[in-house]
Design a protein around this motif. Sequence first.
Motif, PDB file in Angstrom:
ATOM      1  N   SER A   1       0.825  -1.208   0.000  1.00  0.00           N
ATOM      2  CA  SER A   1       0.000   0.000   0.000  1.00  0.00           C
ATOM      3  C   SER A   1       0.855   1.252   0.000  1.00  0.00           C
ATOM      4  CB  SER A   1      -0.927  -0.005   1.216  1.00  0.00           C
ATOM      5  OG  SER A   1      -1.775  -1.136   1.195  1.00  0.00           O
ATOM      6  N   ALA A   2       1.947   1.229   0.790  1.00  0.00           N
ATOM      7  CA  ALA A   2       2.837   2.390   0.806  1.00  0.00           C
ATOM      8  C   ALA A   2       3.530   2.580  -0.539  1.00  0.00           C
ATOM      9  CB  ALA A   2       3.874   2.230   1.913  1.00  0.00           C
ATOM     10  N   ALA A   3       3.889   1.468  -1.204  1.00  0.00           N
ATOM     11  CA  ALA A   3       4.530   1.593  -2.518  1.00  0.00           C
ATOM     12  C   ALA A   3       3.575   2.163  -3.556  1.00  0.00           C
ATOM     13  CB  ALA A   3       5.054   0.223  -2.966  1.00  0.00           C
ATOM     14  N   LYS A   4       2.281   1.827  -3.459  1.00  0.00           N
ATOM     15  CA  LYS A   4       1.320   2.383  -4.401  1.00  0.00           C
ATOM     16  C   LYS A   4       1.113   3.872  -4.193  1.00  0.00           C
ATOM     17  CE  LYS A   4      -1.314  -1.914  -4.968  1.00  0.00           C
ATOM     18  NZ  LYS A   4      -2.638  -2.571  -4.750  1.00  0.00           N
ATOM     19  N   MET A   5       1.191   4.310  -2.944  1.00  0.00           N
ATOM     20  CA  MET A   5       0.952   5.720  -2.642  1.00  0.00           C
ATOM     21  C   MET A   5       2.208   6.578  -2.767  1.00  0.00           C
ATOM     22  SD  MET A   5      -1.516   5.222   0.695  1.00  0.00           S
ATOM     23  CE  MET A   5      -1.689   6.983   0.912  1.00  0.00           C
ATOM     24  N   ARG A   6       3.400   5.964  -2.851  1.00  0.00           N
ATOM     25  CA  ARG A   6       4.642   6.722  -2.937  1.00  0.00           C
ATOM     26  C   ARG A   6       4.773   7.360  -4.327  1.00  0.00           C
ATOM     27  NH1 ARG A   6       7.816   2.976  -1.699  1.00  0.00           N
ATOM     28  NH2 ARG A   6       7.816   3.364   0.546  1.00  0.00           N
ATOM     29  N   LEU A   7       5.204   8.621  -4.362  1.00  0.00           N
ATOM     30  CA  LEU A   7       5.363   9.363  -5.607  1.00  0.00           C
ATOM     31  C   LEU A   7       6.820   9.347  -6.043  1.00  0.00           C
ATOM     32  CD1 LEU A   7       3.187  12.479  -4.712  1.00  0.00           C
ATOM     33  CD2 LEU A   7       2.457  10.406  -5.869  1.00  0.00           C
ATOM     34  N   SER A   8       7.042   9.709  -7.303  1.00  0.00           N
ATOM     35  CA  SER A   8       8.400   9.850  -7.812  1.00  0.00           C
ATOM     36  C   SER A   8       8.986  11.190  -7.363  1.00  0.00           C
ATOM     37  CB  SER A   8       8.403   9.737  -9.335  1.00  0.00           C
ATOM     38  OG  SER A   8       7.620  10.773  -9.902  1.00  0.00           O
ATOM     39  N   GLN A   9      10.322  11.317  -7.515  1.00  0.00           N
ATOM     40  CA  GLN A   9      10.980  12.558  -7.100  1.00  0.00           C
ATOM     41  C   GLN A   9      10.512  13.746  -7.924  1.00  0.00           C
ATOM     42  OE1 GLN A   9      12.913  12.992  -4.523  1.00  0.00           O
ATOM     43  NE2 GLN A   9      13.043  10.835  -3.903  1.00  0.00           N
ATOM     44  N   GLU A  10      10.328  13.553  -9.239  1.00  0.00           N
ATOM     45  CA  GLU A  10       9.906  14.667 -10.087  1.00  0.00           C
ATOM     46  C   GLU A  10       8.489  15.112  -9.744  1.00  0.00           C
ATOM     47  OE1 GLU A  10      11.704  16.342 -12.136  1.00  0.00           O
ATOM     48  OE2 GLU A  10      13.486  15.110 -11.790  1.00  0.00           O
ATOM     49  N   LEU A  11       7.595  14.138  -9.553  1.00  0.00           N
ATOM     50  CA  LEU A  11       6.216  14.497  -9.243  1.00  0.00           C
ATOM     51  C   LEU A  11       6.104  15.152  -7.868  1.00  0.00           C
ATOM     52  CD1 LEU A  11       3.274  14.457 -10.090  1.00  0.00           C
ATOM     53  CD2 LEU A  11       3.084  12.151  -9.153  1.00  0.00           C
ATOM     54  N   SER A  12       6.912  14.685  -6.913  1.00  0.00           N
ATOM     55  CA  SER A  12       6.879  15.322  -5.585  1.00  0.00           C
ATOM     56  C   SER A  12       7.390  16.751  -5.649  1.00  0.00           C
ATOM     57  CB  SER A  12       7.713  14.499  -4.607  1.00  0.00           C
ATOM     58  OG  SER A  12       9.074  14.476  -4.990  1.00  0.00           O
ATOM     59  N   ARG A  13       8.452  17.017  -6.440  1.00  0.00           N
ATOM     60  CA  ARG A  13       8.947  18.395  -6.572  1.00  0.00           C
ATOM     61  C   ARG A  13       7.914  19.293  -7.245  1.00  0.00           C
ATOM     62  NH1 ARG A  13      14.235  19.517  -5.680  1.00  0.00           N
ATOM     63  NH2 ARG A  13      15.576  17.731  -5.151  1.00  0.00           N
ATOM     64  N   ILE A  14       7.197  18.751  -8.220  1.00  0.00           N
ATOM     65  CA  ILE A  14       6.168  19.560  -8.889  1.00  0.00           C
ATOM     66  C   ILE A  14       5.068  19.930  -7.895  1.00  0.00           C
ATOM     67  CG2 ILE A  14       4.357  19.465 -10.645  1.00  0.00           C
ATOM     68  CD1 ILE A  14       6.245  17.789 -12.346  1.00  0.00           C
TER      69      ILE A  14
ATOM     70  N   LEU B   1      14.374  20.949  -0.014  1.00  0.00           N
ATOM     71  CA  LEU B   1      15.818  20.924   0.184  1.00  0.00           C
ATOM     72  C   LEU B   1      16.333  19.526   0.443  1.00  0.00           C
ATOM     73  CD1 LEU B   1      16.154  24.075   2.482  1.00  0.00           C
ATOM     74  CD2 LEU B   1      16.290  23.949  -0.016  1.00  0.00           C
ATOM     75  N   GLN B   2      15.458  18.537   0.566  1.00  0.00           N
ATOM     76  CA  GLN B   2      15.831  17.144   0.783  1.00  0.00           C
ATOM     77  C   GLN B   2      15.073  16.264  -0.192  1.00  0.00           C
ATOM     78  OE1 GLN B   2      14.929  16.315   4.861  1.00  0.00           O
ATOM     79  NE2 GLN B   2      16.544  17.626   5.695  1.00  0.00           N
ATOM     80  N   ASP B   3      15.541  15.038  -0.324  1.00  0.00           N
ATOM     81  CA  ASP B   3      14.867  14.091  -1.212  1.00  0.00           C
ATOM     82  C   ASP B   3      13.588  13.577  -0.553  1.00  0.00           C
ATOM     83  OD1 ASP B   3      16.834  14.400  -3.056  1.00  0.00           O
ATOM     84  OD2 ASP B   3      17.991  12.644  -2.390  1.00  0.00           O
ATOM     85  N   TYR B   4      12.595  13.344  -1.394  1.00  0.00           N
ATOM     86  CA  TYR B   4      11.305  12.813  -0.932  1.00  0.00           C
ATOM     87  C   TYR B   4      11.427  11.309  -0.712  1.00  0.00           C
ATOM     88  CZ  TYR B   4       6.607  10.884  -1.556  1.00  0.00           C
ATOM     89  OH  TYR B   4       5.446  10.175  -1.424  1.00  0.00           O
ATOM     90  N   GLN B   5      10.937  10.827   0.459  1.00  0.00           N
ATOM     91  CA  GLN B   5      10.968   9.404   0.783  1.00  0.00           C
ATOM     92  C   GLN B   5       9.567   8.785   0.771  1.00  0.00           C
ATOM     93  OE1 GLN B   5      13.184   8.604   4.340  1.00  0.00           O
ATOM     94  NE2 GLN B   5      14.967   9.826   3.711  1.00  0.00           N
ATOM     95  N   ASN B   6       8.668   9.308   1.565  1.00  0.00           N
ATOM     96  CA  ASN B   6       7.286   8.851   1.567  1.00  0.00           C
ATOM     97  C   ASN B   6       6.407  10.011   2.026  1.00  0.00           C
ATOM     98  OD1 ASN B   6       7.217   8.728   4.534  1.00  0.00           O
ATOM     99  ND2 ASN B   6       8.519   6.923   4.266  1.00  0.00           N
ATOM    100  N   ASN B   7       5.098   9.757   2.102  1.00  0.00           N
ATOM    101  CA  ASN B   7       4.157  10.836   2.398  1.00  0.00           C
ATOM    102  C   ASN B   7       4.118  11.230   3.860  1.00  0.00           C
ATOM    103  OD1 ASN B   7       3.326  10.989  -0.269  1.00  0.00           O
ATOM    104  ND2 ASN B   7       1.744   9.443   0.003  1.00  0.00           N
TER     105      ASN B   7
END
Length: 656
Positions: A514-527, A537-543
Amino acid sequence: MSPRPAVPVGRAWADARWRAVEPRAAFTNTQQGWPGRCLTCGGKTKHRYGRGGCKPCARLRRGEHRRLPPGTRLARMLAAGQVPTAPDPGLTAVAWLSRCLIAGHPGAHTVKGKRIGNCGRCAHEATSRRSSVPNRLADARARARLTEPLADYRARGDWPRRCLGCGRLVSKRLRFSGNRPFSGGCDYCLAAIGAIRRRELPVDVALARALLRGQQPLEPWSGSTMGAWRMRCLMCGHAAPKTLSHLHQGVGICARCSRYGFDSASRAEVYVVTRTVDHAGKYGIGGLDNGIDRVGQHERAGWQLYERLEFDYGAQARLVEDLVEAELRVGWGVPAFLGPQQVPQGGWTETFDLRRCSAQAVWRLVERFAAQVTGSALLPAPAPANRRLASQREAWLEALRAGAVPLEEYPGGSGKPWRMRCLCCGKAAPRRLSHLREERTCSRCRGISRRTPTFRAHALARAGLVEPLAQILPTSAHQPWPGRCLGCGAQSKVRLANLSSGEGGCLPCGRTRSAAKMRLSQELSRIRFRARLLEPLQDYQNNTYRVRCRCLVCGHAALRTPAAVFTGNAGCSNCEKARLATRYRSPQDRAVATMHIGGWQPLVPYSNAKTPWPSRCLFCGTPERPQKTNVQQRVAGSACEGGNRHKPGRQRRPPT
């Protein structure tokens, strides 16, 4: 380029002040809203030239003009037959609690317009009296619609009656409008009349035809003579779906008690045949005294006899066949192998695949169940010819057909307890012959039949990525069942109810998926972060893992939860505080007026309500730094009285 104003600016400003509005911006044109501040209530407003000022103040003025004197309001209530029971609300649009002068019914009315509505309950009763008819006339009309009244007539309520056609109780309202001859009568009779008009049989005619053929229906009739209608034979008690058109023609009345075909009271056999061409096997039963060689029919179609076993009574052979079919289809999970095209002589439902189940294994089942049927008890001697159908011998045959072996003599009544042993589970308990005729199973077998088969339970577990660790099935679908997750290897307990609904067996793996389905990519999270004016300022890991972000407006950096940011519930806290402070900050002149009312003279411009504001006391001239929030909550015009006013927590009222 802005449009030229239709009126001079000075005239527009004079018109705004005449309407008690102080403009706060430059005048543009007469068609555009002009922001300003109301001089009456101090609120913000936006009006057009010549269209009025503050709307809340205008509403209050209109309410004052429309307010009636107390005597006029009381006169209107009394003229409508209402006595007030509560104080006068003072406004025409507010309901005034009152009581009806005629019957004393409580109500609430508004003194609005030229007249007030009368009591609703009195009006309803008056309407009922006008629409009512005498009981004599109502009874005559009810009998004209083939119903017998059981109580006095009620115009606006259900009237209990009895239908003269079918005898059912009818309690709906009797309607006298319409040209239908049976309007307001029994719904069942109306449906029967409509069925006759559509050239269909009524319910009573269909029931009579079924009873004339010795069949008792077990469910309501669907209305079609070609539809399946479940019935029970009154001779042998066998229940099966039948067609009314076939019964009327005398076709297929009852397969078990008919004079042709398989006879349950004569000798019979159970056989197993094979056909190596298509790797097919088949089991079945056949009569030995009816002149039909069932095995010979199969041999002419290319089948070879594997083994056969004779029985003294056909009921025993039929019971063995039913037990073998239940074990193969439910216990072992072996489906029917051939179709009706490959078995034109009939019996394709008893076929099986020899590659999944050998003929030797099926014959072992036949021998095991035959030993249970024939070795438990012996059938009694045939009864004399003058005995009725419900004799001891026929009762024993019916018990054997239902899968039970009697342990004592027949008590002589179908409703009396009769001790038997179930051939499926072996439980011995008192049962009734009438229950067996209704196809009621043993209490223990009923619970076993509701269980999920072993092969299906294992398939559901493996579909949920769980390997079962126990071969014994649980008694309930909600009972835990030990297993090993095929994804992470951890042991867990699954439930068949959860597996049947499509859920997984391992809870940690389910959360991970379930967490993998809800996790976004780095580009989509930055958008999405930049859409909220935040630069990560940091990389996205999970919601749920907080990310440090910098606001693109004010440059403030803080930790933000992606789930809150993406749902639009959180942005830059610094900008949000500034926006709320700007929205709720009082104007300079209003803040100064609040300090003057509290007895303070500000010395510096106003910043906000919670910042200390250097001011001088108007009573003694003492300079202090009070907060506007504290000042506006105190008593206005308080005197110093020896400096007590300047001590925290001491408030005194001014001398009178």
